[in-house]
Design a protein around this motif. Sequence first.
Motif, PDB file in Angstrom:
ATOM      1  N   ARG A 278       0.834  -1.196   0.000  1.00 25.84           N
ATOM      2  CA  ARG A 278       0.000   0.000   0.000  1.00 25.84           C
ATOM      3  C   ARG A 278       0.877   1.258   0.000  1.00 25.84           C
ATOM      4  O   ARG A 278       2.017   1.222   0.472  1.00 25.84           O
ATOM      5  CB  ARG A 278      -0.899   0.045   1.244  1.00 25.84           C
ATOM      6  N   PRO A 279       0.340   2.371  -0.486  1.00 21.94           N
ATOM      7  CA  PRO A 279       1.074   3.645  -0.355  1.00 21.94           C
ATOM      8  C   PRO A 279       1.277   3.995   1.119  1.00 21.94           C
ATOM      9  O   PRO A 279       0.540   3.538   1.994  1.00 21.94           O
ATOM     10  CB  PRO A 279       0.142   4.658  -1.035  1.00 21.94           C
ATOM     11  N   LYS A 280       2.249   4.843   1.375  1.00 24.75           N
ATOM     12  CA  LYS A 280       2.520   5.254   2.747  1.00 24.75           C
ATOM     13  C   LYS A 280       1.388   6.095   3.329  1.00 24.75           C
ATOM     14  O   LYS A 280       1.063   5.996   4.507  1.00 24.75           O
ATOM     15  CB  LYS A 280       3.837   6.037   2.805  1.00 24.75           C
ATOM     16  N   LYS A 281       0.775   6.927   2.487  1.00 19.39           N
ATOM     17  CA  LYS A 281      -0.286   7.805   2.976  1.00 19.39           C
ATOM     18  C   LYS A 281      -1.632   7.086   2.918  1.00 19.39           C
ATOM     19  O   LYS A 281      -2.017   6.549   1.876  1.00 19.39           O
ATOM     20  CB  LYS A 281      -0.345   9.090   2.151  1.00 19.39           C
ATOM     21  N   MET A 282      -2.346   7.126   4.027  1.00 23.75           N
ATOM     22  CA  MET A 282      -3.625   6.424   4.107  1.00 23.75           C
ATOM     23  C   MET A 282      -4.635   6.950   3.089  1.00 23.75           C
ATOM     24  O   MET A 282      -5.473   6.195   2.589  1.00 23.75           O
ATOM     25  CB  MET A 282      -4.200   6.541   5.523  1.00 23.75           C
ATOM     26  N   ILE A 283      -4.584   8.247   2.755  1.00 25.25           N
ATOM     27  CA  ILE A 283      -5.548   8.805   1.812  1.00 25.25           C
ATOM     28  C   ILE A 283      -5.412   8.178   0.425  1.00 25.25           C
ATOM     29  O   ILE A 283      -6.314   8.295  -0.399  1.00 25.25           O
ATOM     30  CB  ILE A 283      -5.411  10.337   1.697  1.00 25.25           C
ATOM     31  N   TRP A 284      -4.278   7.514   0.154  1.00 27.69           N
ATOM     32  CA  TRP A 284      -4.047   6.891  -1.142  1.00 27.69           C
ATOM     33  C   TRP A 284      -4.243   5.372  -1.120  1.00 27.69           C
ATOM     34  O   TRP A 284      -4.058   4.725  -2.149  1.00 27.69           O
ATOM     35  CB  TRP A 284      -2.641   7.226  -1.636  1.00 27.69           C
ATOM     36  N   TRP A 285      -4.578   4.806   0.018  1.00 30.06           N
ATOM     37  CA  TRP A 285      -4.771   3.362   0.082  1.00 30.06           C
ATOM     38  C   TRP A 285      -5.920   2.927  -0.823  1.00 30.06           C
ATOM     39  O   TRP A 285      -6.891   3.683  -1.031  1.00 30.06           O
ATOM     40  CB  TRP A 285      -5.091   2.933   1.513  1.00 30.06           C
ATOM     41  N   PRO A 286      -5.853   1.702  -1.371  1.00 30.02           N
ATOM     42  CA  PRO A 286      -6.962   1.205  -2.200  1.00 30.02           C
ATOM     43  C   PRO A 286      -8.280   1.211  -1.428  1.00 30.02           C
ATOM     44  O   PRO A 286      -8.323   0.831  -0.259  1.00 30.02           O
ATOM     45  CB  PRO A 286      -6.524  -0.221  -2.550  1.00 30.02           C
ATOM     46  N   ASP A 287      -9.322   1.659  -2.088  1.00 31.17           N
ATOM     47  CA  ASP A 287     -10.645   1.744  -1.461  1.00 31.17           C
ATOM     48  C   ASP A 287     -11.192   0.336  -1.221  1.00 31.17           C
ATOM     49  O   ASP A 287     -11.377  -0.433  -2.169  1.00 31.17           O
ATOM     50  CB  ASP A 287     -11.579   2.528  -2.384  1.00 31.17           C
ATOM     51  N   PRO A 288     -11.462  -0.052   0.030  1.00 29.79           N
ATOM     52  CA  PRO A 288     -11.919  -1.419   0.326  1.00 29.79           C
ATOM     53  C   PRO A 288     -13.208  -1.798  -0.390  1.00 29.79           C
ATOM     54  O   PRO A 288     -13.359  -2.937  -0.832  1.00 29.79           O
ATOM     55  CB  PRO A 288     -12.115  -1.412   1.856  1.00 29.79           C
ATOM     56  N   SER A 289     -14.144  -0.848  -0.524  1.00 34.76           N
ATOM     57  CA  SER A 289     -15.412  -1.187  -1.183  1.00 34.76           C
ATOM     58  C   SER A 289     -15.210  -1.447  -2.670  1.00 34.76           C
ATOM     59  O   SER A 289     -15.841  -2.342  -3.247  1.00 34.76           O
ATOM     60  CB  SER A 289     -16.437  -0.076  -0.976  1.00 34.76           C
ATOM     61  N   ARG A 290     -14.314  -0.715  -3.286  1.00 36.31           N
ATOM     62  CA  ARG A 290     -14.018  -0.967  -4.696  1.00 36.31           C
ATOM     63  C   ARG A 290     -13.293  -2.304  -4.850  1.00 36.31           C
ATOM     64  O   ARG A 290     -13.575  -3.080  -5.774  1.00 36.31           O
ATOM     65  CB  ARG A 290     -13.171   0.170  -5.268  1.00 36.31           C
ATOM     66  N   LEU A 291     -12.338  -2.576  -3.949  1.00 35.04           N
ATOM     67  CA  LEU A 291     -11.633  -3.853  -3.996  1.00 35.04           C
ATOM     68  C   LEU A 291     -12.602  -5.020  -3.834  1.00 35.04           C
ATOM     69  O   LEU A 291     -12.497  -6.041  -4.530  1.00 35.04           O
ATOM     70  CB  LEU A 291     -10.577  -3.919  -2.894  1.00 35.04           C
ATOM     71  N   ASP A 292     -13.551  -4.873  -2.925  1.00 37.39           N
ATOM     72  CA  ASP A 292     -14.514  -5.937  -2.670  1.00 37.39           C
ATOM     73  C   ASP A 292     -15.348  -6.216  -3.915  1.00 37.39           C
ATOM     74  O   ASP A 292     -15.540  -7.384  -4.306  1.00 37.39           O
ATOM     75  CB  ASP A 292     -15.417  -5.548  -1.501  1.00 37.39           C
ATOM     76  N   GLU A 293     -15.824  -5.159  -4.554  1.00 37.70           N
ATOM     77  CA  GLU A 293     -16.621  -5.342  -5.774  1.00 37.70           C
ATOM     78  C   GLU A 293     -15.787  -5.969  -6.880  1.00 37.70           C
ATOM     79  O   GLU A 293     -16.244  -6.865  -7.592  1.00 37.70           O
ATOM     80  CB  GLU A 293     -17.187  -4.002  -6.230  1.00 37.70           C
ATOM     81  N   ARG A 294     -14.547  -5.515  -7.025  1.00 41.41           N
ATOM     82  CA  ARG A 294     -13.677  -6.061  -8.081  1.00 41.41           C
ATOM     83  C   ARG A 294     -13.321  -7.524  -7.786  1.00 41.41           C
ATOM     84  O   ARG A 294     -13.239  -8.351  -8.704  1.00 41.41           O
ATOM     85  CB  ARG A 294     -12.405  -5.217  -8.166  1.00 41.41           C
ATOM     86  N   TYR A 295     -13.125  -7.863  -6.510  1.00 37.85           N
ATOM     87  CA  TYR A 295     -12.793  -9.237  -6.142  1.00 37.85           C
ATOM     88  C   TYR A 295     -13.954 -10.179  -6.452  1.00 37.85           C
ATOM     89  O   TYR A 295     -13.734 -11.322  -6.890  1.00 37.85           O
ATOM     90  CB  TYR A 295     -12.424  -9.302  -4.664  1.00 37.85           C
ATOM     91  N   GLU A 296     -15.177  -9.711  -6.267  1.00 34.32           N
ATOM     92  CA  GLU A 296     -16.336 -10.537  -6.604  1.00 34.32           C
ATOM     93  C   GLU A 296     -16.393 -10.823  -8.098  1.00 34.32           C
ATOM     94  O   GLU A 296     -16.820 -11.901  -8.519  1.00 34.32           O
ATOM     95  CB  GLU A 296     -17.623  -9.870  -6.124  1.00 34.32           C
ATOM     96  N   GLN A 297     -15.953  -9.879  -8.905  1.00 31.78           N
ATOM     97  CA  GLN A 297     -15.874 -10.126 -10.352  1.00 31.78           C
ATOM     98  C   GLN A 297     -14.863 -11.235 -10.639  1.00 31.78           C
ATOM     99  O   GLN A 297     -15.099 -12.103 -11.494  1.00 31.78           O
ATOM    100  CB  GLN A 297     -15.480  -8.849 -11.084  1.00 31.78           C
ATOM    101  N   PHE A 298     -13.723 -11.205  -9.949  1.00 30.88           N
ATOM    102  CA  PHE A 298     -12.714 -12.255 -10.118  1.00 30.88           C
ATOM    103  C   PHE A 298     -13.266 -13.607  -9.680  1.00 30.88           C
ATOM    104  O   PHE A 298     -13.092 -14.618 -10.383  1.00 30.88           O
ATOM    105  CB  PHE A 298     -11.472 -11.888  -9.296  1.00 30.88           C
ATOM    106  N   ARG A 299     -13.925 -13.661  -8.538  1.00 27.35           N
ATOM    107  CA  ARG A 299     -14.489 -14.916  -8.044  1.00 27.35           C
ATOM    108  C   ARG A 299     -15.499 -15.515  -9.016  1.00 27.35           C
ATOM    109  O   ARG A 299     -15.594 -16.739  -9.172  1.00 27.35           O
ATOM    110  CB  ARG A 299     -15.142 -14.694  -6.681  1.00 27.35           C
ATOM    111  N   ALA A 300     -16.221 -14.653  -9.709  1.00 29.62           N
ATOM    112  CA  ALA A 300     -17.253 -15.126 -10.634  1.00 29.62           C
ATOM    113  C   ALA A 300     -16.662 -15.832 -11.848  1.00 29.62           C
ATOM    114  O   ALA A 300     -17.364 -16.575 -12.552  1.00 29.62           O
ATOM    115  CB  ALA A 300     -18.133 -13.967 -11.078  1.00 29.62           C
ATOM    116  N   THR A 301     -15.363 -15.605 -12.102  1.00 27.28           N
ATOM    117  CA  THR A 301     -14.737 -16.261 -13.252  1.00 27.28           C
ATOM    118  C   THR A 301     -14.321 -17.684 -12.938  1.00 27.28           C
ATOM    119  O   THR A 301     -13.852 -18.417 -13.810  1.00 27.28           O
ATOM    120  CB  THR A 301     -13.487 -15.462 -13.710  1.00 27.28           C
ATOM    121  N   GLY A 302     -14.440 -18.075 -11.662  1.00 27.18           N
ATOM    122  CA  GLY A 302     -14.092 -19.455 -11.285  1.00 27.18           C
ATOM    123  C   GLY A 302     -12.650 -19.576 -10.886  1.00 27.18           C
ATOM    124  O   GLY A 302     -12.132 -20.650 -10.704  1.00 27.18           O
TER     125      GLY A 302
END
Length: 302
Positions: A278-302
Amino acid sequence: MTDLDELAVRTAAMRWLDERTAFGERTVTQPEVAAFPFLGESISLLMRQQGICKPRQLGAALALRTTWTPPGGKAPYADFEGPDGMFRYAYRGTDPDSFDNVALRRAGELGLPLIWFVAIATGVYHVQYPVYVVADEPDHLRVALAVDEAQRWISPAAGAADEDRRRYVQRLNKLRLHQPVFRAQVLGAYERACAICKLRHTELLDAAHILSDVHPRGTPVVPNGMALCSIHHRAFDANVIGIRPDLVVEVRRDILAEIDGPMLRHGLQEMAGVTVTRPKKMIWWPDPSRLDERYEQFRATG
């Protein structure tokens, strides 16, 4: 100087910046580009406390600057993308006839190219050029800017523009400004290293969207991005790899079972279980809600 000299100075400034920015691939700081040499003179280019730069040797503005505003902060000037898709750049202060604002309009009247320093962090700039003043809007204390040669011939609209024209303008904005600024911001936040494999060759790094830019929340902001090398960017986009909300990398099961050469083994299979940096500054960390939605797309591919 004559108008021809004005153009010669601008051409020289942009060629000088080509070297320092690697044709737009690198960011710059104010001390690096404060002035450049031209025919034995030092020409001011990026002034520390001024948004509009008109060197003493010229009759019109040469450069613009947009200051850095942290996420959630209030920008000191109201620069924005208008309802017609064109960018607006605010006057300095509230007097349309102040020295700087007259110089800015003069550049537009003469059709002269300008250089736009867009801050991506405190004191760090992506340099966009050439840009042009294509309309003056003194009642709103601003001008309209074209960030692409094609935009120069599109008349800015006072209100909402024709939808097709607005979309065309916005596509050019995305290509010429949003994407380069997004890349500069993301690579800067991740200290120019792949968040997965730590590769530090900038020419092989991309700013990967977590949610794609066609998604309603796929905006070009650092929390929707990660610095990834080209192979991991493509693997992420193709759902060959996924990134869990806890930032752990997963590799698709069929890829893990595949037998191939060293790139598959070391570049992909061995990334399973790696924790994304992750970046050093918290304001630049990946957004958890976006990561969660994107991860569900990955899971759907099997």
